[in-house]
Design a protein around this motif. Structure first.
Motif, PDB file in Angstrom:
ATOM      1  N   LEU A 227       0.830  -1.211   0.000  1.00 29.01           N
ATOM      2  CA  LEU A 227       0.000   0.000   0.000  1.00 29.01           C
ATOM      3  C   LEU A 227       0.867   1.266   0.000  1.00 29.01           C
ATOM      4  O   LEU A 227       0.591   2.228  -0.731  1.00 29.01           O
ATOM      5  N   LEU A 228       1.927   1.264   0.820  1.00 28.60           N
ATOM      6  CA  LEU A 228       2.834   2.424   0.827  1.00 28.60           C
ATOM      7  C   LEU A 228       3.496   2.619  -0.536  1.00 28.60           C
ATOM      8  O   LEU A 228       3.649   3.756  -1.013  1.00 28.60           O
ATOM      9  N   THR A 229       3.873   1.523  -1.167  1.00 27.06           N
ATOM     10  CA  THR A 229       4.499   1.621  -2.488  1.00 27.06           C
ATOM     11  C   THR A 229       3.528   2.189  -3.520  1.00 27.06           C
ATOM     12  O   THR A 229       3.894   3.046  -4.338  1.00 27.06           O
ATOM     13  N   VAL A 230       2.264   1.733  -3.473  1.00 26.14           N
ATOM     14  CA  VAL A 230       1.266   2.213  -4.433  1.00 26.14           C
ATOM     15  C   VAL A 230       1.016   3.709  -4.258  1.00 26.14           C
ATOM     16  O   VAL A 230       1.042   4.492  -5.231  1.00 26.14           O
ATOM     17  N   PHE A 231       0.781   4.151  -3.018  1.00 20.35           N
ATOM     18  CA  PHE A 231       0.518   5.564  -2.781  1.00 20.35           C
ATOM     19  C   PHE A 231       1.733   6.424  -3.134  1.00 20.35           C
ATOM     20  O   PHE A 231       1.595   7.499  -3.734  1.00 20.35           O
ATOM     21  N   SER A 232       2.930   5.972  -2.762  1.00 24.49           N
ATOM     22  CA  SER A 232       4.136   6.748  -3.075  1.00 24.49           C
ATOM     23  C   SER A 232       4.330   6.847  -4.584  1.00 24.49           C
ATOM     24  O   SER A 232       4.703   7.911  -5.106  1.00 24.49           O
ATOM     25  N   THR A 233       4.065   5.759  -5.298  1.00 23.10           N
ATOM     26  CA  THR A 233       4.212   5.793  -6.749  1.00 23.10           C
ATOM     27  C   THR A 233       3.238   6.775  -7.388  1.00 23.10           C
ATOM     28  O   THR A 233       3.593   7.535  -8.306  1.00 23.10           O
ATOM     29  N   LEU A 234       1.986   6.778  -6.922  1.00 21.40           N
ATOM     30  CA  LEU A 234       0.991   7.700  -7.473  1.00 21.40           C
ATOM     31  C   LEU A 234       1.415   9.153  -7.293  1.00 21.40           C
ATOM     32  O   LEU A 234       1.352   9.963  -8.226  1.00 21.40           O
ATOM     33  N   PHE A 235       1.855   9.502  -6.086  1.00 19.85           N
ATOM     34  CA  PHE A 235       2.238  10.891  -5.840  1.00 19.85           C
ATOM     35  C   PHE A 235       3.521  11.271  -6.569  1.00 19.85           C
ATOM     36  O   PHE A 235       3.656  12.410  -7.035  1.00 19.85           O
ATOM     37  N   LEU A 236       4.453  10.333  -6.685  1.00 19.17           N
ATOM     38  CA  LEU A 236       5.682  10.642  -7.423  1.00 19.17           C
ATOM     39  C   LEU A 236       5.412  10.818  -8.908  1.00 19.17           C
ATOM     40  O   LEU A 236       6.017  11.678  -9.567  1.00 19.17           O
ATOM     41  N   LEU A 237       4.506  10.018  -9.457  1.00 22.90           N
ATOM     42  CA  LEU A 237       4.174  10.174 -10.866  1.00 22.90           C
ATOM     43  C   LEU A 237       3.431  11.479 -11.132  1.00 22.90           C
ATOM     44  O   LEU A 237       3.659  12.144 -12.152  1.00 22.90           O
ATOM     45  N   TYR A 238       2.540  11.844 -10.226  1.00 20.53           N
ATOM     46  CA  TYR A 238       1.696  13.013 -10.472  1.00 20.53           C
ATOM     47  C   TYR A 238       2.386  14.322 -10.090  1.00 20.53           C
ATOM     48  O   TYR A 238       2.253  15.325 -10.812  1.00 20.53           O
ATOM     49  N   ASP A 239       3.114  14.326  -8.993  1.00 14.89           N
ATOM     50  CA  ASP A 239       3.640  15.584  -8.454  1.00 14.89           C
ATOM     51  C   ASP A 239       5.131  15.486  -8.147  1.00 14.89           C
ATOM     52  O   ASP A 239       5.608  16.099  -7.176  1.00 14.89           O
ATOM     53  N   GLY A 240       5.852  14.746  -8.956  1.00 14.60           N
ATOM     54  CA  GLY A 240       7.269  14.538  -8.659  1.00 14.60           C
ATOM     55  C   GLY A 240       8.103  15.801  -8.728  1.00 14.60           C
ATOM     56  O   GLY A 240       9.022  15.999  -7.924  1.00 14.60           O
ATOM     57  N   ARG A 241       7.788  16.718  -9.679  1.00 16.46           N
ATOM     58  CA  ARG A 241       8.587  17.929  -9.826  1.00 16.46           C
ATOM     59  C   ARG A 241       8.466  18.819  -8.592  1.00 16.46           C
ATOM     60  O   ARG A 241       9.465  19.329  -8.088  1.00 16.46           O
ATOM     61  N   ARG A 242       7.252  19.014  -8.078  1.00 11.35           N
ATOM     62  CA  ARG A 242       7.086  19.865  -6.908  1.00 11.35           C
ATOM     63  C   ARG A 242       7.679  19.228  -5.655  1.00 11.35           C
ATOM     64  O   ARG A 242       8.185  19.932  -4.774  1.00 11.35           O
ATOM     65  N   ILE A 243       7.636  17.905  -5.576  1.00 14.14           N
ATOM     66  CA  ILE A 243       8.296  17.221  -4.450  1.00 14.14           C
ATOM     67  C   ILE A 243       9.793  17.466  -4.494  1.00 14.14           C
ATOM     68  O   ILE A 243      10.433  17.720  -3.459  1.00 14.14           O
ATOM     69  N   TRP A 244      10.379  17.444  -5.694  1.00 16.67           N
ATOM     70  CA  TRP A 244      11.818  17.709  -5.820  1.00 16.67           C
ATOM     71  C   TRP A 244      12.145  19.158  -5.471  1.00 16.67           C
ATOM     72  O   TRP A 244      13.149  19.443  -4.804  1.00 16.67           O
ATOM     73  N   GLU A 245      11.322  20.084  -5.902  1.00 14.28           N
ATOM     74  CA  GLU A 245      11.554  21.489  -5.565  1.00 14.28           C
ATOM     75  C   GLU A 245      11.442  21.730  -4.064  1.00 14.28           C
ATOM     76  O   GLU A 245      12.198  22.529  -3.497  1.00 14.28           O
ATOM     77  N   TRP A 246      10.506  21.073  -3.408  1.00 10.19           N
ATOM     78  CA  TRP A 246      10.407  21.213  -1.954  1.00 10.19           C
ATOM     79  C   TRP A 246      11.629  20.604  -1.266  1.00 10.19           C
ATOM     80  O   TRP A 246      12.125  21.133  -0.273  1.00 10.19           O
TER      81      TRP A 246
END
Length: 438
Positions: A227-246
């Motif tokens: 479950l953690l892998t699925v949720f992390s993958t979804l957020f990384l695919l959708y919002d990976g650029r903003r996560i990197w900027e943060w």
């Protein structure tokens, strides 16, 4: 007796007078000698003797730091820094071990994201919105992985009865071969080995039972990690650029430009590694599976899937999956089929190591075999199979980041300004405004 004290006093007074006259005479002799040495002629070039002997100052002791040899000081400076780094690494490993499930889930999400992100980018370039593209890619990817797992389980359950019978027949044939072999193995020795195995299993029955009871906890942890892998993958695919900027905001301002440049290069390396490893693993599984299928080895398709999954562990996974296929061929089809299976496995692995990996992965993610073995071993010791899987991509990404930061630091370093070479006076040209003589 009454005159005795007076006699002693007169004797003491006489001795005192004699001592005074001797002191006066000694002083007169010293004065005469000093006068003669002062008035005596001194040869040319010879300095007169000093009146008092020179006082030699005591040599000052060096500072304790200067007394230590240079090599020892350098070794001490390096030593305490290495100890600090080792302590920091030890604390980091303890923290990772405490949250091992979270770390492995996030790292697996990174690997899956590196595999699926090019598909999301391709869909967005064709006009599909970011959200639907992410959802479609993630659902398709996880469905394919789930189907692979279900297929492997289904094949194993379907063939487990026939495989157990074939294994029993193979053990009987192996026993007959040992009895007729030149090793002079007797039936009594074989029975003793079987008895020892049964006793070992009986002695460890409690441990096996406790392991079975812990299976519920393992299942819960596995579901949590999925479950953690699925949720992390979804957020990384959708919002990976903003996560990197943060994440860049957590880096000190002085080091932020270098880290900002190293991040995209590390991500390209990880993406190339994951996609190349998937392609190489698929080719290995296909050709080895076809080879053992034509050799009539049972469970050829599940073995091919195991070879595909084990290929994500470089070197070690290929050896383990190949050995599994050879053992199954040995106990089910005999020695000749096992040898032919070994030939097929070695041939495919040689083609993979010398042609496929250099061509598909390229030089950007190439890691030395010694580094691969050491990193896989260390990852397996720290985090089991998951650590062995993520060890090599971690080493490849670290190599890329360190190389970029080194080149970035070299480009930012001030370069010395070259000075014009001075011309000797004898070779200096005459001034322009002065006439030259012929």
């Amino acid at each position: 007796m009454s005159q005795l004290p007076g006699w002693l006093s007169r004797l003491g007074a006489g001795l005192s007078q004699v001592g005074e006259r001797l002191d006066e005479r000694r002083a007169e002799v010293e004065n005469e000698l000093h006068t003669e040495s002062a008035t005596a002629p001194v040869p040319d070039g010879v300095p007169p003797p000093p009146a008092h002997p020179p006082v030699v100052p005591a040599q000052a002791r060096p500072h304790p730091v200067e007394a230590v040899p240079w090599g020892v000081r350098v070794a001490a400076e390096v030593g305490w820094r290495v100890l600090v780094l080792a302590g920091t690494l030890w604390v980091l490993m303890r923290v990772i071990s405490a949250v091992q499930l979270v770390v492995l889930a996030f790292v697996c999400a990174l690997l899956i994201t590196a595999l699926l992100q090019p598909t999301v980018a391709r869909l967005t370039r064709h006009g599909v919105p970011r959200g639907p593209a992410t959802a479609l890619t993630a659902i398709l990817g996880f469905v394919i992985m789930g189907l692979i797992g279900w297929f492997v389980t289904w094949q194993v359950m379907e063939n487990i009865d026939s495989l157990s019978n074939q294994i029993q027949d193979g053990i009987d044939e192996l026993r007959k071969w040992l009895l007729n072999s030149p090793f002079h193995v007797t039936d009594k020795q074989i029975n003793q080995i079987a008895k020892n195995l049964r006793e070992a299993i009986g002695a460890n029955a409690d441990q096996i039972t406790s392991t079975g009871l812990e299976g519920v906890q393992v299942i819960v942890e596995a579901l949590t990690g999925i479950l953690l892998t699925v949720f992390s993958t979804l957020f990384l695919l959708y919002d990976g650029r903003r996560i990197w900027e943060w994440t860049l905001k957590l880096v000190p301002a002085a080091a932020r430009p270098g880290v900002a440049g190293a991040g995209p290069r590390a991500w390209r390396t990880l993406t190339a590694y994951v996609r190349g490893t998937v392609i190489v693993a698929l080719i290995d599984a296909t050709f080895i599976g076809l080879g053992i299928y034509f050799l009539n080895v049972p469970m050829a398709v599940p073995l091919a899937v195991f070879i595909f999954l084990f290929s994500f562990i470089p070197l070690v996974g290929a050896v383990a999956s190949g050995a599994l296929a050879v053992v199954v061929a040995l106990v089910t089809q005999g020695v000749f089929t096992a040898i032919m299976t070994l030939v097929v496995v070695l041939a495919v692995q040689q083609i993979e190591g010398h042609i496929l990996q250099p061509f598909i992965l390229g030089r950007a993610v190439r890691v030395h075999p010694l580094a691969v073995v050491l990193s896989v071993t260390a990852g397996g010791m720290v985090a089991g199979i998951g650590g062995a899987v993520v060890a090599v991509p971690l080493v490849a990404v670290t190599n890329t980041v360190v190389g970029y930061l080194r080149s970035y630091a070299a480009s930012r370093a001030p370069h010395p300004v070259p000075q014009p070479a001075s011309v000797p006076e004898a070779e200096a040209p005459p001034p322009q405004d002065s006439p030259t003589t012929v």
